[in-house]
Design an enzyme around this catalytic site. Structure first.
Site, PDB file in Angstrom:
ATOM      1  N   ASP A  19       1.215  -0.871  -0.208  1.00 27.39           N
ATOM      2  CA  ASP A  19       0.246   0.607  -0.001  1.00 27.39           C
ATOM      3  C   ASP A  19       1.067   1.262   0.427  1.00 27.39           C
ATOM      4  OD1 ASP A  19      -2.316   1.261   0.036  1.00 27.39           O
ATOM      5  OD2 ASP A  19      -2.464   1.422   2.367  1.00 27.39           O
ATOM      6  N   HIS A  36       1.934   3.646  -8.898  1.00 29.33           N
ATOM      7  CA  HIS A  36       1.569   2.476  -9.293  1.00 29.33           C
ATOM      8  C   HIS A  36       3.108   1.237 -10.242  1.00 29.33           C
ATOM      9  CE1 HIS A  36      -1.918   2.115  -7.739  1.00 29.33           C
ATOM     10  NE2 HIS A  36      -2.728   3.322  -8.388  1.00 29.33           N
ATOM     11  N   LEU A 130      10.891 -19.921  -5.263  1.00 28.52           N
ATOM     12  CA  LEU A 130      10.209 -19.573  -4.489  1.00 28.52           C
ATOM     13  C   LEU A 130       8.799 -19.106  -4.932  1.00 28.52           C
ATOM     14  CD1 LEU A 130       9.392 -16.811  -1.757  1.00 28.52           C
ATOM     15  CD2 LEU A 130       9.746 -15.251  -5.072  1.00 28.52           C
TER      16      LEU A 130
END
Ligand code: IPE
Ligand code: IPE
Ligand code: MG
Length: 251
Positions: A19, A36, A130
């Site tokens: 965020d 973004h 991962l």
């Protein structure tokens, strides 16, 4: 700092609410979309740092089921950014041993976005260094409801419905529950992320805006995590001793 921790103090699964992109851009007098974009760059670096530290699962909140409420221009910008980010970074992520998985309601996103996300999953299916789960059009409440629906469709009866059965139908049934839940951007709330799975996650909130989050910030969160005592309802290490009057104090 992370390397001096004993292995059990390293989380197996880190979940992040990324965020603060909009505020990062506003501080620079730029449109939110710039924030973004910078957020994607931060993510690519954090994925690398997470894999380097030997953490097996990273789950990131990229678009919530509530983010459709944003102006249409921002929503379509986020969809386009996802497509661009995948085409730009997928090859490298694949070469680095990252497996991409998606959690979220893909029935209600455009066909283009759905296909790109499914392709990324299929393309990296052989990797295991991962597991990067991208939560997209995801909501914790949606997840619980879809898990119930799946169980019902399988014919599970009310008496057969247990936590274990429901867990098997949650969107991230393949991953251990998150040990460490990080939220950047200064808000101290969950915003409908991984509600079921985070029942015993350790929470770490930082004012750092997501585009500024880096390996150093990750290490700070990991160090804070390593200092926590997890009890899961038990008395824990510190409860033993002072409270142990009888012989059944330990387990
Ligand atoms: C998080 O950053 C990214 C998404 C929700 C897609 P925000 O866009 O929420 O940034 P702030 O909270 O407005 O700063
Ligand atoms: C949560 O952030 C969703 C993502 C990071 C994708 P929001 O910015 O949407 O959360 P609220 O609205 O501040 O709770
Ligand atoms: Mg926000």
């Amino acid at each position: 700092m992370a390397s001096s921790q004993p292995p059990q103090s390293l989380p197996r699964h880190v979940a992040i609410v990324m965020d603060g992109n909009g505020r990062w851009a506003r501080k620079r007098l730029m449109p939110r979309g710039v924030g973004h974009k910078a957020g994607v760059d931060a993510l690519v670096k954090v994925v690398q740092a997470t894999a380097d530290r030997g953490i097996g699962h990273l789950t990131v909140f990229a678009f919530s089921s509530e983010n459709w409420k944003r102006p249409e221009e921002e929503v379509s910008g986020l969809m386009s950014l996802l497509l661009v980010a995948l085409s730009k970074h997928l090859t490298k992520l694949k070469a680095d041993g990252v497996r991409i998985r998606i959690a979220g309601d893909l029935d209600n996103v455009s066909e283009k976005v759905r296909n790109a996300l499914r392709d990324a999953e299929a393309n990296t299916i052989g990797n295991s260094r991962l597991v990067l789960t991208v939560a997209f059009n995801y909501g914790g409440r949606w997840d619980i409801v879809q898990a119930c629906k799946q169980a019902l469709a399988e014919g599970v009866s009310a008496s057969e419905l247990t936590e274990e059965v429901l867990s098997r139908h949650m969107a991230m049934a393949y991953a251990p529950d998150p040990d460490l839940f990080i939220r950047t951007g200064g808000e101290v709330r969950l915003s409908n992320f991984l509600l079921w799975q985070s029942a015993y996650a350790e929470l770490h909130f930082t004012d750092c805006l997501w585009p500024d989050f880096d390996a150093e910030e990750l290490d700070r969160a990991l160090a804070a995590y390593a200092r926590r005592e997890r009890r899961f309802g038990d008395v824990g290490e510190s409860g033993l001793g002072e409270g142990a009057i009888g012989s059944e104090g330990g387990h």
